[in-house]
Design a protein around this motif. Structure first.
Motif, short mmCIF file in Angstrom:
data_model
loop_
_atom_site.label_atom_id
_atom_site.label_comp_id
_atom_site.label_asym_id
_atom_site.label_seq_id
_atom_site.Cartn_x
_atom_site.Cartn_y
_atom_site.Cartn_z
N TRP A 100 -111.95 -58.06 37.95
CA TRP A 100 -110.85 -58.40 38.84
C TRP A 100 -109.71 -59.09 38.10
O TRP A 100 -109.90 -60.09 37.39
CB TRP A 100 -111.32 -59.31 39.98
N ASP A 101 -108.54 -58.57 38.26
CA ASP A 101 -107.31 -59.15 37.73
C ASP A 101 -106.20 -58.70 38.65
O ASP A 101 -106.01 -57.50 38.88
CB ASP A 101 -107.05 -58.66 36.30
N ALA A 102 -105.45 -59.63 39.21
CA ALA A 102 -104.47 -59.30 40.23
C ALA A 102 -103.41 -58.32 39.73
O ALA A 102 -103.05 -57.37 40.43
CB ALA A 102 -103.80 -60.58 40.74
N SER A 103 -102.90 -58.52 38.52
CA SER A 103 -101.86 -57.64 37.99
C SER A 103 -102.38 -56.24 37.72
O SER A 103 -101.72 -55.24 38.03
CB SER A 103 -101.28 -58.24 36.70
N VAL A 104 -103.59 -56.16 37.16
CA VAL A 104 -104.19 -54.84 36.91
C VAL A 104 -104.48 -54.13 38.22
O VAL A 104 -104.30 -52.92 38.35
CB VAL A 104 -105.47 -55.00 36.07
N PHE A 105 -104.91 -54.89 39.22
CA PHE A 105 -105.18 -54.32 40.53
C PHE A 105 -103.92 -53.72 41.14
O PHE A 105 -103.95 -52.62 41.71
CB PHE A 105 -105.75 -55.41 41.45
N LEU A 106 -102.81 -54.41 41.01
CA LEU A 106 -101.54 -53.89 41.52
C LEU A 106 -101.18 -52.57 40.84
O LEU A 106 -100.78 -51.60 41.50
CB LEU A 106 -100.43 -54.92 41.30
N GLN A 107 -101.34 -52.50 39.53
CA GLN A 107 -101.04 -51.27 38.81
C GLN A 107 -101.95 -50.13 39.28
O GLN A 107 -101.51 -48.99 39.45
CB GLN A 107 -101.23 -51.50 37.30
N TRP A 108 -103.22 -50.46 39.51
CA TRP A 108 -104.19 -49.46 39.98
C TRP A 108 -103.83 -48.95 41.37
O TRP A 108 -103.85 -47.74 41.62
CB TRP A 108 -105.58 -50.10 39.96
N LEU A 109 -103.49 -49.85 42.28
CA LEU A 109 -103.07 -49.45 43.62
C LEU A 109 -101.88 -48.50 43.57
O LEU A 109 -101.84 -47.47 44.26
CB LEU A 109 -102.67 -50.68 44.44
N THR A 110 -100.92 -48.86 42.74
CA THR A 110 -99.69 -48.08 42.64
C THR A 110 -99.95 -46.69 42.06
O THR A 110 -99.46 -45.68 42.57
CB THR A 110 -98.65 -48.81 41.77
N HIS A 111 -100.74 -46.66 41.00
CA HIS A 111 -101.03 -45.39 40.32
C HIS A 111 -101.76 -44.40 41.23
O HIS A 111 -101.43 -43.20 41.26
CB HIS A 111 -101.87 -45.66 39.07
N HIS A 112 -102.73 -44.91 42.00
CA HIS A 112 -103.55 -44.02 42.82
C HIS A 112 -103.02 -43.87 44.25
O HIS A 112 -103.62 -43.15 45.05
CB HIS A 112 -105.00 -44.52 42.85
N LYS A 113 -101.93 -44.57 44.56
CA LYS A 113 -101.32 -44.50 45.89
C LYS A 113 -102.35 -44.80 46.99
O LYS A 113 -102.48 -44.08 47.99
CB LYS A 113 -100.67 -43.14 46.11
N VAL A 114 -103.09 -45.88 46.77
CA VAL A 114 -104.09 -46.31 47.75
C VAL A 114 -103.37 -46.76 49.02
O VAL A 114 -102.37 -47.48 48.97
CB VAL A 114 -104.93 -47.47 47.18
#
Length: 359
Positions: A100-114
């Motif tokens: 868990w890392d907030a910044s990495v999570f944001l990038q992941w959300l954006t990339h996969h269009k969750v």
């Protein structure tokens, strides 16, 4: 378990042996995430999990074009339920496999269009603390596993994070009540929370919740034995306020203690401290526990991790002390290196009490 397997029909339609209990071949076992009581597992049928998934999907307008994102452990029903919802809706599914890392999570959300995900309050606090703006593709965050205070919740909303409070338990295959999409345009409040249509509820004279519905668990596995649920109505340990079909969790009966003859829930004191701190106290970095007191029966002991700013502790306790009634007053704070926590950020209170008693 590989999360991707949970969105395949082979998993949901094929019976699987559960340990030495052949009667549970179509069940999944989940360890309870509560902070007290004997170790036990909750047996949930796949049918119950999918009934719950369908109710949540309908409530949150999930369609085949949606994408559920998993950022919780699979061995907890909150994480497993995300995968079940993706399968039930035949929609996209992505798993956040990194630490868990907030910044990495944001990038992941954006990339996969969750579009939909479930998080716990600690994760929301991390997103707010990092001052991160939510991606426009994210439509819903179901917040479970604990209480997200109004200040942090509103701060998240101000940054675009679409947080909705929920209330649930393992025995109910995850969610019992979840706020609706219509509330995303209103100021965030953690309660009340509307019940999902699949649940029937009632409360005892002591305001203890009892629950019935098609997604209820089949029984418990404890001490090497399967104990089936005997009745349609499941008596919980949760104290709630019920108004029409809206529920407001007030704490757990097994956490209440008597102080000067008054019943007090130490967890409710934590919520008050968080509110007094204006969101500066991070959930999971402090706790209030009850300890025996020869005069009052019990006393309330605030415990903070050493990472918490001493100035915040002093200011918060000072403001709280000015308003607290006698039976809700706190003892001098104790500082520890770290509090024992579960993977979902819940404080292991029995373990914490043992830590304090051993000092």
């Amino acid at each position: 378990m590989d999360a991707s397997l949970l969105t395949s029909s082979a998993f949901w339609e094929k019976p699987q042996l559960v340990s030495e209990f052949p009667e549970l071949s179509d069940h999944i076992l989940f360890e309870t995430s509560g902070s007290s009581g004997l170790p036990k597992s909750v047996a949930l049928s796949k049918k119950s999990l999918l009934i719950s998934a369908a109710a949540v999907n309908q409530h949150l307008d999930v369609s085949g074009k949606s994408c559920w994102g998993l950022a919780l452990p699979l061995h907890h029903v909150g994480g497993f339920g995300v995968a079940a919802r993706a399968y039930q809706a035949s929609c996209g599914f992505q798993c956040f496999a990194q630490r868990w890392d907030a910044s990495v999570f944001l990038q992941w959300l954006t990339h996969h269009k969750v579009t939909h995900t479930s998080l716990v309050p600690t994760q929301i606090h991390d997103l707010v603390k990092a001052n991160l703006t939510a991606p426009i593709t994210l439509g819903v965050i179901v917040v479970g596993g604990g209480h997200l205070d109004a200040i942090t919740g509103q701060a998240a909303r101000d940054l675009g994070w679409p947080v909705l409070a929920s209330y649930g338990m393992t025995e109910a295959a995850s969610q019992i009540a979840t706020q609706g999409l219509d509330l995303l345009d209103a100021p965030y409040q953690p309660t009340p929370i509307p019940l999902l249509p699949i649940w029937d509820v009632r409360i005892t004279p002591e305001k203890i919740l009892e629950l019935a519905g098609p997604a209820l668990f089949s029984g418990y596995v404890t001490a090497g034995r399967f104990i089936p649920r005997a009745k349609d109505w499941h008596p919980t340990s949760d104290v709630v306020r019920l108004e029409d079909r809206f529920i407001s969790p007030l704490g757990r009966m097994d956490s209440l203690v008597k102080i000067l003859g008054e019943l007090v829930d130490p967890v409710s004191i934590e919520h008050e401290l968080a509110a007094v701190s204006a969101g500066l106290l991070i959930p999971g970095t402090f706790a209030v526990i009850a300890i025996p007191d020869p005069r009052s029966g019990n006393g309330l002991l605030p415990i903070f991790e050493s990472s918490v700013d001493p100035g915040i502790i002093e200011n918060t306790l000072s403001i709280y002390a000015k308003e607290a009634l006698g039976f809700r007053r706190l003892k001098a704070p104790v500082i520890v290196h770290s509090l024992p926590r579960s993977e979902l950020g819940k404080i292991r209170r029995n373990e914490l009490l043992r830590m304090v008693n051993s000092v």
